[in-house]
Design an enzyme around this catalytic site. Structure first.
Site, mmCIF file in Angstrom:
data_model
loop_
_atom_site.group_PDB
_atom_site.id
_atom_site.type_symbol
_atom_site.label_atom_id
_atom_site.label_comp_id
_atom_site.label_asym_id
_atom_site.label_seq_id
_atom_site.Cartn_x
_atom_site.Cartn_y
_atom_site.Cartn_z
ATOM 1 N N TYR A 146 0.827 -1.214 0.000
ATOM 2 C CA TYR A 146 0.000 0.000 0.000
ATOM 3 C C TYR A 146 0.857 1.258 0.000
ATOM 4 O O TYR A 146 0.410 2.322 -0.398
ATOM 5 C CB TYR A 146 -0.952 0.019 1.207
ATOM 6 C CG TYR A 146 -2.020 -1.066 1.178
ATOM 7 C CD1 TYR A 146 -2.024 -2.064 0.204
ATOM 8 C CD2 TYR A 146 -3.029 -1.097 2.119
ATOM 9 C CE1 TYR A 146 -2.980 -3.052 0.180
ATOM 10 C CE2 TYR A 146 -4.013 -2.087 2.096
ATOM 11 C CZ TYR A 146 -3.977 -3.066 1.123
ATOM 12 O OH TYR A 146 -4.942 -4.043 1.107
ATOM 13 N N LYS A 196 3.542 -15.524 4.055
ATOM 14 C CA LYS A 196 3.414 -16.243 2.771
ATOM 15 C C LYS A 196 4.826 -16.501 2.265
ATOM 16 O O LYS A 196 5.195 -16.159 1.128
ATOM 17 C CB LYS A 196 2.594 -15.367 1.803
ATOM 18 C CG LYS A 196 2.267 -16.003 0.479
ATOM 19 C CD LYS A 196 1.154 -17.021 0.549
ATOM 20 C CE LYS A 196 0.966 -17.697 -0.797
ATOM 21 N NZ LYS A 196 0.124 -18.891 -0.739
ATOM 22 N N ASP A 228 -3.091 -17.976 3.398
ATOM 23 C CA ASP A 228 -4.252 -18.624 2.759
ATOM 24 C C ASP A 228 -4.860 -19.662 3.702
ATOM 25 O O ASP A 228 -6.088 -19.757 3.851
ATOM 26 C CB ASP A 228 -3.884 -19.223 1.390
ATOM 27 C CG ASP A 228 -2.473 -19.795 1.324
ATOM 28 O OD1 ASP A 228 -1.716 -19.661 2.302
ATOM 29 O OD2 ASP A 228 -2.125 -20.403 0.293
ATOM 30 N N ASP A 252 -5.537 -6.247 6.045
ATOM 31 C CA ASP A 252 -6.719 -5.602 5.473
ATOM 32 C C ASP A 252 -7.753 -6.675 5.121
ATOM 33 O O ASP A 252 -8.937 -6.573 5.454
ATOM 34 C CB ASP A 252 -6.287 -4.825 4.215
ATOM 35 C CG ASP A 252 -7.378 -3.917 3.683
ATOM 36 O OD1 ASP A 252 -8.425 -3.788 4.333
ATOM 37 O OD2 ASP A 252 -7.182 -3.332 2.597
ATOM 38 N N ASP A 256 -11.374 -8.101 7.435
ATOM 39 C CA ASP A 256 -12.752 -8.101 6.921
ATOM 40 C C ASP A 256 -13.367 -9.491 7.080
ATOM 41 O O ASP A 256 -14.558 -9.639 7.347
ATOM 42 C CB ASP A 256 -12.800 -7.695 5.440
ATOM 43 C CG ASP A 256 -13.165 -6.220 5.279
ATOM 44 O OD1 ASP A 256 -12.724 -5.412 6.117
ATOM 45 O OD2 ASP A 256 -13.888 -5.876 4.313
HETATM 46 P P1 NAD Z 1 -17.851 -1.604 3.312
HETATM 47 O O1 NAD Z 1 -17.025 -2.046 4.459
HETATM 48 O O2 NAD Z 1 -18.230 -0.161 3.285
HETATM 49 O O3 NAD Z 1 -19.203 -2.453 3.265
HETATM 50 C C1 NAD Z 1 -19.218 -3.877 3.061
HETATM 51 C C2 NAD Z 1 -20.580 -4.410 3.541
HETATM 52 O O4 NAD Z 1 -20.625 -4.305 4.981
HETATM 53 C C3 NAD Z 1 -21.762 -3.601 3.017
HETATM 54 O O5 NAD Z 1 -22.834 -4.456 2.744
HETATM 55 C C4 NAD Z 1 -22.110 -2.680 4.170
HETATM 56 O O6 NAD Z 1 -23.459 -2.289 4.210
HETATM 57 C C5 NAD Z 1 -21.738 -3.525 5.387
HETATM 58 N N1 NAD Z 1 -21.345 -2.708 6.525
HETATM 59 C C6 NAD Z 1 -20.162 -2.051 6.691
HETATM 60 N N2 NAD Z 1 -20.180 -1.370 7.833
HETATM 61 C C7 NAD Z 1 -21.365 -1.591 8.424
HETATM 62 C C8 NAD Z 1 -21.973 -1.155 9.631
HETATM 63 N N3 NAD Z 1 -21.343 -0.338 10.501
HETATM 64 N N4 NAD Z 1 -23.236 -1.574 9.914
HETATM 65 C C9 NAD Z 1 -23.876 -2.421 9.074
HETATM 66 N N5 NAD Z 1 -23.363 -2.862 7.917
HETATM 67 C C10 NAD Z 1 -22.115 -2.449 7.592
HETATM 68 O O7 NAD Z 1 -17.066 -2.011 2.000
HETATM 69 P P2 NAD Z 1 -17.255 -1.533 0.495
HETATM 70 O O8 NAD Z 1 -18.713 -1.389 0.174
HETATM 71 O O9 NAD Z 1 -16.440 -2.436 -0.284
HETATM 72 O O10 NAD Z 1 -16.574 -0.106 0.457
HETATM 73 C C11 NAD Z 1 -17.312 1.131 0.465
HETATM 74 C C12 NAD Z 1 -16.312 2.274 0.450
HETATM 75 O O11 NAD Z 1 -15.556 2.293 1.670
HETATM 76 C C13 NAD Z 1 -15.280 2.158 -0.671
HETATM 77 O O12 NAD Z 1 -15.108 3.435 -1.225
HETATM 78 C C14 NAD Z 1 -14.005 1.722 0.032
HETATM 79 O O13 NAD Z 1 -12.891 2.153 -0.643
HETATM 80 C C15 NAD Z 1 -14.164 2.410 1.372
HETATM 81 N N6 NAD Z 1 -13.394 1.841 2.506
HETATM 82 C C16 NAD Z 1 -12.912 2.702 3.434
HETATM 83 C C17 NAD Z 1 -12.258 2.228 4.563
HETATM 84 C C18 NAD Z 1 -11.782 3.223 5.590
HETATM 85 O O14 NAD Z 1 -12.256 4.342 5.656
HETATM 86 N N7 NAD Z 1 -10.845 2.831 6.466
HETATM 87 C C19 NAD Z 1 -12.111 0.853 4.753
HETATM 88 C C20 NAD Z 1 -12.641 -0.029 3.807
HETATM 89 C C21 NAD Z 1 -13.293 0.479 2.675
#
Ligand code: NAD
Length: 368
Positions: A146, A196, A228, A252, A256
């Site tokens: 990153y 890895k 993995d 990262d 998740d």
């Molecule tokens: P996301 O983590 O925003 O969401 C993935 C899934 O999890 C979605 O269905 C969402 O509704 C659910 N979810 C996430 N947080 C939740 C909560 N607090 N309560 C209930 N449901 C929740 O991942 P994405 O959709 O792939 O990414 C959306 C945006 O966020 C992208 O622009 C990405 O780049 C960004 N992002 C930012 C960070 C950060 O600020 N550190 C981290 C990861 C992704």
């Protein structure tokens, strides 16, 4: 009376909604303790880009520089919306990575925790969850792919190409290892080293340094796991893990997955610690699919406040009360939409109602 300055970066998508609930909790902490929090809101991420043309504007940098700690909501846009922003100003590249670099927040702690009593939140079978999941991912946050050099262009065969560099020096590895070993020493004295090394030379050095550092912590048992295989093991037998240490990108992705085994990313707070400054943020993104609906789970943001209380303000007892208050709301049978699917027996409440219930529980707790 103690006084702390907190930069509040509500961020994008669900960020403002869950930040609102986290700030309610901070207010109660003020009422219950000899402490005042000076909240310094600032714009960060896509919202900042649309307001100022810069995802991490100078005004926000100045506020963060002055702050004793930074509370950061998630940032980012949907895949389609992100295309409206130039690549280098898109929220992670334009704001998040520069903030991590500026404050050298190399140690990212991501608890993945679910007590046995809440096993019904998880997609895993109760027998897999056993007495509960309680592990922490320690992720190196300012190195690796990153942060390495990036290059895009057209090569001499006329083909578009991209090159990204995965770089670590031994000092970067050593300092995150010390964080992980210290944490493991305080917990089950068990450290899973995720790597890895069968493919990546970066992991060969990672493991070499890990073995050197391990000599300073003879009471900690180290278990080595290929990344993995660790992904599978997190699903099949998560309770074997206690502290897991890994490089930036592995962390990262696996964190998740941590949210996945709990049942929602909304259960994933985090602390990002540097030598002089720390910031606290949910592990998840801005969830554009549910933004503005008052259904997001604010646990991740309120949990980030709890981590801030403990790590930045030396208020471990109040931090525990915040965790207990949230668990208490779940224990009473309530949750936001992500964890209250039809037939689950859980009563669905809104983001705001969750915050209100946490506040109510906290107010009724004995003072620390
Ligand atoms: P996301 O983590 O925003 O969401 C993935 C899934 O999890 C979605 O269905 C969402 O509704 C659910 N979810 C996430 N947080 C939740 C909560 N607090 N309560 C209930 N449901 C929740 O991942 P994405 O959709 O792939 O990414 C959306 C945006 O966020 C992208 O622009 C990405 O780049 C960004 N992002 C930012 C960070 C950060 O600020 N550190 C981290 C990861 C992704």
């Amino acid at each position: 009376m103690k006084h702390y300055k907190i930069a509040v970066l509500a961020g994008d998508g669900i960020g403002p909604e869950i930040t609102h609930e986290a700030l309610k909790v901070l207010k109660v902490i003020e009422e219950r303790n000899d402490v005042t929090f000076e909240l310094m809101p600032a714009s960060f991420g896509a919202c900042a880009y649309f307001e100022t043309g810069d995802a991490f504007p100078q005004a926000t940098i100045d506020i963060c520089d002055q702050a004793d700690a930074i509370l950061k909501g998630p940032i980012g846009l949907s895949h389609e919306e992100a295309k409206k922003i130039p690549i280098d100003q898109q929220p992670e590249r334009g704001a998040l990575l520069p903030m991590r670099r500026r404050y050298n927040t190399y140690a990212n702690f991501r608890p993945v925790s679910l007590p046995k009593s809440l096993a019904h939140f998880s997609p895993l079978k109760p027998e897999i969850i056993g007495e509960g999941i309680d592990l922490i991912i320690v992720r190196e946050l300012v190195g690796g792919l990153y942060f390495g050099e990036k290059e895009m262009g057209v090569n001499d065969k006329g083909l578009r190409y991209v090159r990204e560099t995965l770089e670590y020096d031994e000092e970067q590895i050593r300092r995150i290892m010390h964080e992980a070993f210290k944490l493991a020493s305080k917990r089950r004295k068990l450290l899973h080293n995720i790597h890895k090394s069968n493919v990546l030379k970066s992991s060969v050095l990672w493991n070499e340094v890990m073995e050197e550092v391990a000599k300073e912590y003879p009471d900690v048992k180290v278990v080595n796991f290929l990344v993995d295989a660790a992904a599978t093991a997190l699903c099949l037998n998560p309770i074997q893990f206690d502290v897991m240490v890994m490089e930036n990108m592995f962390g990262d992705i696996l964190s998740d997955q941590g949210g996945g085994i709990l049942g929602s990313l909304g259960l994933m707070p985090s602390a990002c610690i540097g030598p002089d400054k720390a910031y606290y943020e949910p592990s998840h993104g801005s969830a554009p699919d549910i933004a503005g609906k008052n259904i997001a789970n604010p646990y991740s943001m309120i949990g980030s406040v709890a981590m801030m209380l403990e790590n930045s303000f030396d208020m471990a007892a109040e931090a525990k009360n915040v965790w207990d208050a949230m668990q208490g709301v779940f224990g009473d049978g309530y949750s936001t939409a992500d964890l209250s699917k039809p037939g689950s027996g859980v009563t669905m409440i809104s983001t705001e109602q969750f915050g209100d219930k946490v506040v109510e529980k906290l107010r009724n707790m004995p003072k620390a």
